[in-house]
Design an enzyme around this catalytic site. Structure first.
Site, PDB file in Angstrom:
ATOM      1  CG  HIS A   1      35.981  34.364  34.049  1.00  0.00           C
ATOM      2  ND1 HIS A   1      35.311  35.187  32.988  1.00  0.00           N
ATOM      3  CD2 HIS A   1      35.249  33.191  34.657  1.00  0.00           C
ATOM      4  CE1 HIS A   1      34.064  34.544  32.994  1.00  0.00           C
ATOM      5  NE2 HIS A   1      34.047  33.281  33.820  1.00  0.00           N
TER       6      HIS A   1
ATOM      7  N   GLY B   1      35.703  50.009  35.263  1.00  0.00           N
ATOM      8  CA  GLY B   1      37.057  50.157  35.635  1.00  0.00           C
ATOM      9  C   GLY B   1      37.623  50.056  37.109  1.00  0.00           C
ATOM     10  CB  SER B   2      36.182  48.889  40.257  1.00  0.00           C
ATOM     11  OG  SER B   2      35.859  47.677  39.802  1.00  0.00           O
ATOM     12  CG  ASN B   3      38.913  44.489  38.833  1.00  0.00           C
ATOM     13  OD1 ASN B   3      39.483  43.821  39.404  1.00  0.00           O
ATOM     14  ND2 ASN B   3      37.816  44.294  38.466  1.00  0.00           N
TER      15      ASN B   3
ATOM     16  CB  SER C   1      40.046  32.207  37.050  1.00  0.00           C
ATOM     17  OG  SER C   1      39.486  31.092  37.757  1.00  0.00           O
TER      18      SER C   1
ATOM     19  CG  MET D   1      32.540  43.606  29.501  1.00  0.00           C
ATOM     20  SD  MET D   1      33.282  42.024  30.513  1.00  0.00           S
ATOM     21  CE  MET D   1      31.640  41.420  30.799  1.00  0.00           C
ATOM     22  NE  ARG D   2      34.215  43.962  20.961  1.00  0.00           N
ATOM     23  CZ  ARG D   2      33.078  43.737  20.189  1.00  0.00           C
ATOM     24  NH1 ARG D   2      31.846  43.848  20.581  1.00  0.00           N
ATOM     25  NH2 ARG D   2      33.052  43.093  18.949  1.00  0.00           N
TER      26      ARG D   2
ATOM     27  CG  ASP E   1      36.047  33.737  29.778  1.00  0.00           C
ATOM     28  OD1 ASP E   1      36.763  34.577  29.986  1.00  0.00           O
ATOM     29  OD2 ASP E   1      34.861  33.480  29.888  1.00  0.00           O
TER      30      ASP E   1
ATOM     31  CG  ASN F   1      39.746  37.700  30.919  1.00  0.00           C
ATOM     32  OD1 ASN F   1      39.529  39.052  30.873  1.00  0.00           O
ATOM     33  ND2 ASN F   1      38.970  36.895  30.682  1.00  0.00           N
TER      34      ASN F   1
HETATM   35  C1  GRF Z   1      35.124  41.954  36.959  1.00  0.00           C
HETATM   36  O1  GRF Z   1      34.385  41.627  37.742  1.00  0.00           O
HETATM   37  C2  GRF Z   1      35.635  41.012  35.839  1.00  0.00           C
HETATM   38  O2  GRF Z   1      36.015  39.828  36.489  1.00  0.00           O
HETATM   39  C3  GRF Z   1      34.749  40.912  34.829  1.00  0.00           C
HETATM   40  O3  GRF Z   1      34.366  42.211  34.694  1.00  0.00           O
HETATM   41  C4  GRF Z   1      34.333  42.810  35.932  1.00  0.00           C
HETATM   42  C5  GRF Z   1      35.095  44.414  35.591  1.00  0.00           C
HETATM   43  O4  GRF Z   1      34.860  45.219  36.603  1.00  0.00           O
HETATM   44  N1  GRF Z   1      35.429  40.410  33.592  1.00  0.00           N
HETATM   45  P1  GRF Z   1      35.447  46.711  36.648  1.00  0.00           P
HETATM   46  O5  GRF Z   1      35.255  47.408  35.173  1.00  0.00           O
HETATM   47  O6  GRF Z   1      36.985  46.453  36.592  1.00  0.00           O
HETATM   48  O7  GRF Z   1      34.842  47.486  37.732  1.00  0.00           O
END
Ligand code: GRF
Length: 190
Positions: A112, A14-16, A139, A95-96, A148, A110
């Site tokens: 990617h 969940g860093s994003n 992307s 991741m599904r 994707d 999404n």
């Molecule tokens: C990211 O690199 C994203 O591009 C990919 O999964 C990763 C998610 O990382 N789809 P996080 O859970 O947000 O740390």
């Protein structure tokens, strides 16, 4: 001021998600305020759940293992999203593989970690690192029935030069942390 609501779906660290919470959630932009109104995770131990708690946000856990088919899992998620009445759904490390039950009913973007349409699927980072290409990239795209494969909204790239795999991954994540929040604002703040 108009409030626009987003849902964020994630599966792991969940860093994003954290960057969205830091830079977008509760913030006011030119035409609207944006709020994270719905969080869904398919793994009960995902660290992203803790990150959300720091912002006072609860995550709805929907474990895919509780469902007999991808379609039933997707139907459940779509119902939660519809109930939250969000303007946009953001997949940030969710991741599904999604079925038409999801893709036909939800407006989602999404993130990617490759320059699509190259290196689709789960091993994008290692595959693009090992490729003969001189650049790597990331992307953000609309979610469609093809994995994707939806319309590309925004991309960033960089020269690989002599990077190690660790440096390459770090560069990708640092670009992601800026591009995903920016793209969310670009879509909603108009
Ligand atoms: C990211 O690199 C994203 O591009 C990919 O999964 C990763 C998610 O990382 N789809 P996080 O859970 O947000 O740390």
């Amino acid at each position: 001021m108009v409030v626009k609501k987003i849902a964020v779906l994630f599966s792991g660290s969940g860093s994003n998600l954290e960057k969205i919470l830091e830079n977008v959630h509760g913030k006011t932009f030119e035409t609207c305020k944006i709020e994270v109104a719905c969080l869904i995770c398919n793994k009960k131990d995902a660290y992203g759940i803790q990150r959300a708690k720091k912002y006072g946000l609860d995550t709805t856990i929907v474990s895919h293992t509780d469902f007999s088919s991808r379609e039933n899992f997707d139907r459940k998620i779509v119902n939660i999203i519809k109930d939250s009445e969000v303007d946009l759904v953001v997949l940030a490390g969710f991741m599904r593989i999604l079925t038409p039950e999801f893709t036909k009913n939800v407006n989602a973007i999404n993130l990617h970690p490759s320059l699509l349409p190259l290196f689709k699927g789960a091993n994008a980072i290692i595959n693009s690192y090992n490729s003969t290409m001189k650049v790597g990239g990331i992307s953000v795209h609309y979610v469609s029935e093809e994995l994707d494969g939806g319309e590309i909204i925004a991309q960033e790239c960089f020269q690989k030069d002599g990077m190690s795999l660790e440096e390459f991954e770090e560069k990708i994540h640092n670009l992601e942390y800026k591009l995903l929040p920016k793209t969310i604002v670009d879509i909603l703040d108009r």
